[in-house]
Design an enzyme around this catalytic site. Structure first.
Site, PDB file in Angstrom:
ATOM      1  N   GLY A  29       0.827  -1.201   0.000  1.00  0.00           N
ATOM      2  CA  GLY A  29       0.000   0.000   0.000  1.00  0.00           C
ATOM      3  C   GLY A  29       0.856   1.244   0.000  1.00  0.00           C
ATOM      4  N   GLN A  52       3.056  10.017   1.033  1.00  0.00           N
ATOM      5  CA  GLN A  52       4.340   9.307   0.947  1.00  0.00           C
ATOM      6  C   GLN A  52       5.098   9.614  -0.338  1.00  0.00           C
ATOM      7  OE1 GLN A  52       2.444   5.338   2.069  1.00  0.00           O
ATOM      8  NE2 GLN A  52       4.446   5.169   3.023  1.00  0.00           N
ATOM      9  N   CYS A 101       6.450   0.126   7.096  1.00  0.00           N
ATOM     10  CA  CYS A 101       5.987   1.251   6.275  1.00  0.00           C
ATOM     11  C   CYS A 101       7.107   1.646   5.315  1.00  0.00           C
ATOM     12  CB  CYS A 101       5.643   2.419   7.181  1.00  0.00           C
ATOM     13  SG  CYS A 101       5.114   3.895   6.288  1.00  0.00           S
ATOM     14  N   LEU A 102       6.769   1.890   4.063  1.00  0.00           N
ATOM     15  CA  LEU A 102       7.789   2.254   3.072  1.00  0.00           C
ATOM     16  C   LEU A 102       8.497   3.563   3.442  1.00  0.00           C
ATOM     17  CD1 LEU A 102       5.964   1.327  -0.262  1.00  0.00           C
ATOM     18  CD2 LEU A 102       7.688   0.000   0.965  1.00  0.00           C
ATOM     19  N   HIS A 150      -3.951   1.479   7.872  1.00  0.00           N
ATOM     20  CA  HIS A 150      -2.602   2.059   7.839  1.00  0.00           C
ATOM     21  C   HIS A 150      -2.540   3.213   6.828  1.00  0.00           C
ATOM     22  CE1 HIS A 150       1.976   1.475   7.833  1.00  0.00           C
ATOM     23  NE2 HIS A 150       1.765   2.288   6.804  1.00  0.00           N
ATOM     24  N   GLU A 151      -3.101   2.983   5.635  1.00  0.00           N
ATOM     25  CA  GLU A 151      -3.009   4.004   4.581  1.00  0.00           C
ATOM     26  C   GLU A 151      -3.902   5.204   4.877  1.00  0.00           C
ATOM     27  OE1 GLU A 151      -0.549   3.653   2.786  1.00  0.00           O
ATOM     28  OE2 GLU A 151      -0.225   1.502   3.035  1.00  0.00           O
ATOM     29  N   HIS A 194      -2.241   7.582   7.119  1.00  0.00           N
ATOM     30  CA  HIS A 194      -1.289   8.480   6.450  1.00  0.00           C
ATOM     31  C   HIS A 194      -1.987   9.756   5.978  1.00  0.00           C
ATOM     32  CE1 HIS A 194       2.582   6.518   6.179  1.00  0.00           C
ATOM     33  NE2 HIS A 194       2.076   5.392   5.709  1.00  0.00           N
TER      34      HIS A 194
HETATM   35 ZN    ZN Z   1       2.978   3.548   5.632  1.00  0.00          ZN
END
Ligand code: ZN
Length: 175
Positions: A45, A50, A88-89, A130-131, A134
């Site tokens: 995701g 991000q 998380c990226l 999670h997304e 963000h």
């Molecule tokens: Zn993340």
């Protein structure tokens, strides 16, 4: 096109995102670029902040199915919770347990402008939560236990300083 993934400490990750008003070619291009970026980074995701854009846009790919979510909202959550390790990226190398609702119902607009209501559990339910976090300027390390937070504090501070240092350096090159 693969975009640059913003890292922990970048102020763009702390800002609340705005709703998309019109699904035009720019938004469709952003969604496609976000899918490319997520795949390149082997993520499941990715949220627009991000990649440095504070718009309510998320992409998720689980079991070969790509979802493109515009203005997603959680409209229902199960009382039952699950604690599962997340990464998380934007926070490479950090994996921590996070307690979240076991199932959520989300409402979003897809890239064709259609309203979608979808329920997710397991990895999908977690990705939704999670997304969407963000989009509100929340990263998962804010949701971990205070003990885990304390253990991680030094590492996160170092990461934040490094991100800000790189950002300043890149700014300098532009000037
Ligand atoms: Zn993340």
């Amino acid at each position: 096109m693969v975009l640059e993934i913003r890292k922990y400490g970048d102020p763009v990750l702390k800002k609340e995102s705005q709703n998309v008003e019109t699904i035009d070619d720019n938004i469709k291009k952003l969604l496609d670029d976000m899918v490319d970026t997520m795949r390149e980074a082997s993520g499941v995701g990715l949220a627009a902040p991000q990649v440095g854009i504070n718009l309510n846009v998320v992409v998720i790919e689980i079991e070969g199915k790509v979802r493109k979510l515009i203005n997603p909202e959680i409209i229902a959550k199960s009382a039952e919770e699950e604690t599962v390790e997340e990464g998380c990226l934007s926070i490479p190398g950090v994996w921590e347990k996070v307690k979240r609702a076991a199932r959520v119902k989300v409402k979003y607009t897809n890239e064709n402008g259609e309203e979608v209501i979808e329920e997710g559990e397991g990895l999908l339910g977690r990705a939704f939560q999670h997304e969407i976090d963000h989009l509100k300027g929340v990263v998962f390390v804010e949701r971990i236990s205070s003990l885990a937070k304390n253990l991680l504090a030094k590492k996160l501070l170092k990461m934040k300083k490094e991100t800000l240092r790189i950002m300043k350096e890149e700014e300098g090159i532009k000037l």
